[in-house]
Design a protein around this motif. Structure first.
Motif, short mmCIF file in Angstrom:
data_model
loop_
_atom_site.label_atom_id
_atom_site.label_comp_id
_atom_site.label_asym_id
_atom_site.label_seq_id
_atom_site.Cartn_x
_atom_site.Cartn_y
_atom_site.Cartn_z
N ILE A 101 -4.80 -20.51 -0.53
CA ILE A 101 -5.63 -19.32 -0.79
C ILE A 101 -4.95 -18.43 -1.82
O ILE A 101 -5.61 -17.92 -2.74
CB ILE A 101 -5.91 -18.57 0.53
CG1 ILE A 101 -6.86 -19.38 1.41
CG2 ILE A 101 -6.48 -17.18 0.26
CD1 ILE A 101 -7.01 -18.84 2.82
N TRP A 102 -3.63 -18.22 -1.69
CA TRP A 102 -2.91 -17.40 -2.67
C TRP A 102 -3.00 -18.01 -4.06
O TRP A 102 -3.19 -17.30 -5.05
CB TRP A 102 -1.44 -17.25 -2.29
CG TRP A 102 -1.20 -16.42 -1.07
CD1 TRP A 102 -2.05 -15.50 -0.51
CD2 TRP A 102 -0.04 -16.42 -0.27
NE1 TRP A 102 -1.48 -14.95 0.60
CE2 TRP A 102 -0.25 -15.49 0.78
CE3 TRP A 102 1.15 -17.12 -0.29
CZ2 TRP A 102 0.70 -15.24 1.75
CZ3 TRP A 102 2.08 -16.88 0.68
CH2 TRP A 102 1.86 -15.95 1.69
N LEU A 103 -2.86 -19.33 -4.13
CA LEU A 103 -2.93 -20.01 -5.42
C LEU A 103 -4.31 -19.86 -6.05
O LEU A 103 -4.43 -19.54 -7.24
CB LEU A 103 -2.58 -21.49 -5.23
CG LEU A 103 -2.39 -22.33 -6.47
CD1 LEU A 103 -1.24 -21.80 -7.32
CD2 LEU A 103 -2.10 -23.77 -6.07
N ILE A 104 -5.35 -20.03 -5.25
CA ILE A 104 -6.72 -19.90 -5.75
C ILE A 104 -7.01 -18.45 -6.15
O ILE A 104 -7.61 -18.19 -7.20
CB ILE A 104 -7.73 -20.41 -4.71
CG1 ILE A 104 -7.59 -21.93 -4.56
CG2 ILE A 104 -9.15 -20.03 -5.08
CD1 ILE A 104 -8.36 -22.51 -3.39
N ALA A 105 -6.60 -17.50 -5.32
CA ALA A 105 -6.82 -16.08 -5.64
C ALA A 105 -6.08 -15.71 -6.92
O ALA A 105 -6.63 -14.98 -7.77
CB ALA A 105 -6.36 -15.20 -4.49
N GLY A 106 -4.87 -16.20 -7.07
CA GLY A 106 -4.11 -15.93 -8.29
C GLY A 106 -4.79 -16.51 -9.52
O GLY A 106 -4.91 -15.86 -10.55
N ALA A 107 -5.26 -17.75 -9.39
CA ALA A 107 -5.96 -18.38 -10.52
C ALA A 107 -7.24 -17.62 -10.85
O ALA A 107 -7.58 -17.45 -12.03
CB ALA A 107 -6.27 -19.84 -10.19
N ALA A 108 -7.95 -17.14 -9.84
CA ALA A 108 -9.18 -16.38 -10.08
C ALA A 108 -8.87 -15.07 -10.81
O ALA A 108 -9.59 -14.70 -11.75
CB ALA A 108 -9.89 -16.10 -8.75
#
Length: 133
Positions: A12-19
């Motif tokens: 989730i952190w990785l996806i939120a960061g990418a977003a």
């Protein structure tokens, strides 16, 4: 199960960061959120690498399991939180006085409210733990 939750949060952190990074490159958010996105993505990626190492390396897994269950480490972590809390409250109390003397009334007020919040949280935690133990 606890490790699975950590892996899910890392994703989730990785996806939120990418977003956030994508939104920054699209010009939808400012550079603060871009930097925040990079930080989230890096933390998520590092946690995933750590999880992968935990799964694939038995020696590392054993070392981490011992560290997580060791009573001495629990005591040191709790003591470190206590010290951090004391130092934070004392620092903010000094900041209240310093900010007031410098004429920064809003910062002084914010620092005093922070001290009050910490003391209320301490009192609440104390009351709950007193009943539990």
């Amino acid at each position: 199960m606890k490790r699975d939750k950590r892996m899910i949060f890392s994703i989730i952190w990785l996806i939120a960061g990418a977003a956030l990074i994508a939104l920054a490159f699209a010009g939808k958010v400012d550079e603060f959120w871009n930097s925040f996105g990079f930080a989230l993505a890096i933390v998520g990626a590092l946690q995933l690498l750590r999880f992968h190492r935990f799964q694939k390396n038995p020696a590392y897994r054993e070392k981490m399991e011992i560290a997580e269950s060791d009573e001495r480490n629990h005591f040191i972590r709790n003591k470190a939180w206590a010290w951090a809390g004391y130092i934070f409250v004392l620092t903010m109390a000094v900041a209240v006085i310093v900010f007031r003397l410098m004429g920064y009334d809003q910062l002084s007020f914010f620092a005093s409210m922070t001290v009050c919040l910490m003391l209320v949280l301490y009192w609440g935690a104390y009351m709950i733990l007193q009943r539990k133990y």
